[in-house]
Design a protein around this motif. Structure first.
Motif, PDB file in Angstrom:
ATOM      1  N   ASP A  81       0.552  -0.569   0.059  1.00 33.26           N
ATOM      2  CA  ASP A  81       0.192  -0.196  -0.294  1.00 33.26           C
ATOM      3  C   ASP A  81       1.109   1.212  -0.210  1.00 33.26           C
ATOM      4  O   ASP A  81       1.178   2.401  -0.492  1.00 33.26           O
ATOM      5  CB  ASP A  81      -0.872   0.613   1.351  1.00 33.26           C
ATOM      6  CG  ASP A  81      -1.563  -0.919   1.241  1.00 33.26           C
ATOM      7  OD1 ASP A  81      -2.067  -1.177  -0.470  1.00 33.26           O
ATOM      8  OD2 ASP A  81      -2.318  -1.438   2.053  1.00 33.26           O
ATOM      9  N   GLU A  91      -3.548  -7.474  -5.404  1.00 28.55           N
ATOM     10  CA  GLU A  91      -5.042  -7.268  -5.220  1.00 28.55           C
ATOM     11  C   GLU A  91      -5.046  -7.904  -6.665  1.00 28.55           C
ATOM     12  O   GLU A  91      -5.635  -7.923  -6.560  1.00 28.55           O
ATOM     13  CB  GLU A  91      -5.117  -5.451  -5.279  1.00 28.55           C
ATOM     14  CG  GLU A  91      -4.852  -4.853  -3.815  1.00 28.55           C
ATOM     15  CD  GLU A  91      -4.043  -4.930  -3.250  1.00 28.55           C
ATOM     16  OE1 GLU A  91      -2.982  -4.950  -3.551  1.00 28.55           O
ATOM     17  OE2 GLU A  91      -3.430  -4.353  -2.257  1.00 28.55           O
ATOM     18  N   GLY A 279     -11.365  -5.945   4.223  1.00 32.05           N
ATOM     19  CA  GLY A 279      -9.981  -5.696   3.545  1.00 32.05           C
ATOM     20  C   GLY A 279      -9.408  -6.296   4.605  1.00 32.05           C
ATOM     21  O   GLY A 279     -10.286  -6.908   5.700  1.00 32.05           O
ATOM     22  N   ALA A 281      -7.290  -5.173   6.920  1.00 29.82           N
ATOM     23  CA  ALA A 281      -7.739  -4.994   8.081  1.00 29.82           C
ATOM     24  C   ALA A 281      -6.291  -4.711   8.456  1.00 29.82           C
ATOM     25  O   ALA A 281      -5.919  -5.851   9.959  1.00 29.82           O
ATOM     26  CB  ALA A 281      -8.510  -5.053   9.182  1.00 29.82           C
ATOM     27  N   ASP A 283      -3.964  -3.486  10.734  1.00 35.06           N
ATOM     28  CA  ASP A 283      -4.818  -2.425  11.759  1.00 35.06           C
ATOM     29  C   ASP A 283      -5.020  -3.123  13.122  1.00 35.06           C
ATOM     30  O   ASP A 283      -4.729  -2.804  13.961  1.00 35.06           O
ATOM     31  CB  ASP A 283      -5.250  -1.184  12.071  1.00 35.06           C
ATOM     32  CG  ASP A 283      -6.999  -1.201  11.858  1.00 35.06           C
ATOM     33  OD1 ASP A 283      -7.033  -2.481  10.484  1.00 35.06           O
ATOM     34  OD2 ASP A 283      -7.362   0.224  11.884  1.00 35.06           O
TER      35      ASP A 283
HETATM   36  P1  NAD Z   1      -9.706  -2.500   5.550  1.00 30.18           P
HETATM   37  O1  NAD Z   1     -11.254  -3.166   4.879  1.00 30.18           O
HETATM   38  O2  NAD Z   1      -9.031  -3.787   6.175  1.00 30.18           O
HETATM   39  O3  NAD Z   1     -10.196  -1.909   6.841  1.00 30.18           O
HETATM   40  C1  NAD Z   1     -10.893  -0.700   7.136  1.00 30.18           C
HETATM   41  C2  NAD Z   1     -11.605  -0.548   8.540  1.00 30.18           C
HETATM   42  O4  NAD Z   1     -12.591  -1.026   8.898  1.00 30.18           O
HETATM   43  C3  NAD Z   1     -10.206  -0.356   9.762  1.00 30.18           C
HETATM   44  O5  NAD Z   1     -10.357  -0.037  10.745  1.00 30.18           O
HETATM   45  C4  NAD Z   1     -10.283  -1.986  10.563  1.00 30.18           C
HETATM   46  O6  NAD Z   1      -9.863  -2.444  11.229  1.00 30.18           O
HETATM   47  C5  NAD Z   1     -11.665  -1.822  10.351  1.00 30.18           C
HETATM   48  N1  NAD Z   1     -12.530  -3.921  10.098  1.00 30.18           N
HETATM   49  C6  NAD Z   1     -12.334  -4.611   8.418  1.00 30.18           C
HETATM   50  N2  NAD Z   1     -13.231  -5.390   8.686  1.00 30.18           N
HETATM   51  C7  NAD Z   1     -13.317  -5.712   9.615  1.00 30.18           C
HETATM   52  C8  NAD Z   1     -13.402  -6.547  10.958  1.00 30.18           C
HETATM   53  N3  NAD Z   1     -13.738  -8.030   9.785  1.00 30.18           N
HETATM   54  N4  NAD Z   1     -13.558  -6.941  11.768  1.00 30.18           N
HETATM   55  C9  NAD Z   1     -13.329  -5.796  11.985  1.00 30.18           C
HETATM   56  N5  NAD Z   1     -12.862  -4.421  12.070  1.00 30.18           N
HETATM   57  C10 NAD Z   1     -12.536  -4.476  10.117  1.00 30.18           C
HETATM   58  O7  NAD Z   1      -9.766  -1.077   4.536  1.00 30.18           O
HETATM   59  P2  NAD Z   1      -8.469  -0.138   4.381  1.00 30.18           P
HETATM   60  O8  NAD Z   1      -7.565  -0.392   5.775  1.00 30.18           O
HETATM   61  O9  NAD Z   1      -8.231   0.824   3.582  1.00 30.18           O
HETATM   62  O10 NAD Z   1      -7.289  -1.914   3.734  1.00 30.18           O
HETATM   63  C11 NAD Z   1      -6.448  -3.064   4.128  1.00 30.18           C
HETATM   64  C12 NAD Z   1      -6.355  -3.100   3.405  1.00 30.18           C
HETATM   65  O11 NAD Z   1      -6.914  -4.227   2.410  1.00 30.18           O
HETATM   66  C13 NAD Z   1      -5.767  -2.242   2.293  1.00 30.18           C
HETATM   67  O12 NAD Z   1      -4.310  -3.534   1.712  1.00 30.18           O
HETATM   68  C14 NAD Z   1      -6.321  -2.314   0.721  1.00 30.18           C
HETATM   69  O13 NAD Z   1      -6.203  -3.228  -0.449  1.00 30.18           O
HETATM   70  C15 NAD Z   1      -6.893  -4.037   1.116  1.00 30.18           C
HETATM   71  N6  NAD Z   1      -8.655  -4.854   0.760  1.00 30.18           N
HETATM   72  C16 NAD Z   1      -8.885  -5.687   0.861  1.00 30.18           C
HETATM   73  C17 NAD Z   1     -10.192  -5.845  -0.030  1.00 30.18           C
HETATM   74  C18 NAD Z   1     -10.484  -7.222  -0.531  1.00 30.18           C
HETATM   75  O14 NAD Z   1      -9.711  -8.121  -0.638  1.00 30.18           O
HETATM   76  N7  NAD Z   1     -11.618  -7.823  -1.047  1.00 30.18           N
HETATM   77  C19 NAD Z   1     -10.898  -5.297   0.374  1.00 30.18           C
HETATM   78  C20 NAD Z   1     -11.067  -3.605   0.533  1.00 30.18           C
HETATM   79  C21 NAD Z   1      -9.510  -3.249   0.785  1.00 30.18           C
END
Ligand code: NAD
Length: 357
Positions: A81, A91, A279, A281, A283
């Protein structure tokens, strides 16, 4: 008794944590209803790059193609990223899977469980009763159009492209779904500024003549972003292009309380892929606090859409409903309005769900 072969593709980060729970739920439902399911696990995303030097091998793809359905987690890793020059990205595995399996329709039901009315940042009286079915086009738009740099790298471009047949096939799915629901279809575009939007609107307008029982409205993407928060109940089925769908469904996840609650089905003419909308997540990865419900509800969609097993699908939704009624929550859906919530880890939520099936 039915026999099915399912590919489990957990991917990266919390994808692995939530898909483990999703798979357990599928196993329990299959056993309870007397089905014989077999499973195979494949790597996708960063984990596949580490193991094979590519985010999705042709062999893994072939296994997916030959299966009855794929339960997918998420891909993504901060190492890529923050490195715009990386030659290979997790991705790309996801895009290869979507393109090669011909997954042109991403279906995202957005429905709030009553117990989570206060977990959303939107007021409960605005939300109550909201029930939206999104159809996001998945194989066109800026994701797959020509992209590059010119002007010594100081100018970048991403081409958005749509063909008539691509709009028709996703719109048809949306019209058909509207017929089984409240018979309302909102088609979202930017016909005021984009040529792809004008083609999109032209195609949907023409198709509407075949569906006189469905009430069709056309909205601009920006207005839709506002209306989703202002009056979510006004929407029934929504159909839109890849980029708008990406953004609007993340926004709409707040209607369902959290990203961790939203499931999706990606379908085409062959194997369907079932995945949470969130995604990897990074964090919260490895902390055991990820909400597995989106993965579990994706499994429910798999039973319903790919296997035509409505009772099995409903059993999963009821298990989630009971879990929430019993006060169990992951941290992302616990709120000040439910001070008695029992906050559980990802794994412990899985244990409760299995008890409820
Ligand atoms: P993310 O969806 O991973 O997270 C966004 C926020 O939502 C974060 O604070 C996370 O902790 C929270 N969150 C997400 N899913 C959760 C769950 N199941 N339970 C609790 N909290 C949840 O999006 P991002 O941070 O923008 O992206 C992180 C990575 O994921 C990046 O590398 C991105 O490219 C990738 N991504 C992948 C997909 C996919 O595989 N379909 C979709 C979106 C993002």
């Amino acid at each position: 008794m039915a026999k099915k072969h399912i590919i489990i593709a957990p991917g990266d980060g919390i994808g692995q944590e939530v898909t483990a729970v999703g798979k357990q739920v599928v196993e329990k439902v299959a056993a309870t209803f007397g089905h014989e399911f077999t499973y195979d696990e494949v790597l996708i995303g960063h984990v596949a790059i580490e193991a094979f030097g590519t985010p999705l091998t042709d062999e893994s793809l072939e296994k997916m193609r030959e299966s009855d359905a794929v339960l997918f987690g998420a891909v993504g890793d901060p190492r890529y990223d923050n490195d715009p020059t990386a030659a290979m990205r997790p991705e790309q595995g996801l895009f290869k899977m979507r393109k090669e399996l011909g997954l042109y329709a991403n279906i995202r039901p957005i429905k709030l469980f009553d117990e989570l009315l206060d977990a959303s940042s939107i007021k409960a009286d605005v939300l109550k009763g909201a029930d939206i079915l999104f159809f996001r086009e998945l194989t066109g738009d800026v994701y797959f159009g020509e992209k590059g740099r010119r002007n010594n790298g100081d100018t970048a471009f991403d081409m958005a492209e749509y063909s008539r047949y691509e709009v028709e096939r996703i719109a048809r799915k949306a019209f058909e779904a509207a017929r089984t629901r409240r018979k309302k279809l909102c088609s979202v575009d930017k016909a005021n500024v984009m040529e792809t939007g004008r083609l999109w609107r032209e195609v949907v307008q023409k198709m509407a003549l075949d569906y006189p029982d469905v009430e069709v409205e056309h909205q601009y993407a920006d207005a839709t972003a506002m209306l989703l928060i202002k009056a979510p109940r006004r929407f029934d089925v929504v159909v839109t292009a890849n980029l708008f769908g990406d953004i609007l469904t993340d926004e709409a996840s707040q209607i369902a309380g959290s990203m961790g609650m939203l499931a999706s089905a990606s379908i085409g003419d062959g194997t369907g892929v079932y995945e949470p909308i969130h995604g990897s997540a990074p964090d919260i990865m490895g902390k055991g606090i990820a909400n597995p419900i989106a993965s579990v509800l994706s499994a429910a969609l798999m039973f319903d859409i790919s296997f035509g097993m409505k009772a099995e699908s409903d059993a999963i939704i009821q298990a989630v409903d009971k879990l929430l009624k019993d006060g169990f929550r992951t941290r992302d859906i616990a709120d000040t309005a439910t001070p008695d919530a029992k906050i559980l880890s990802t794994e412990a939520i899985g244990v409760q769900l299995l008890k409820n099936i």
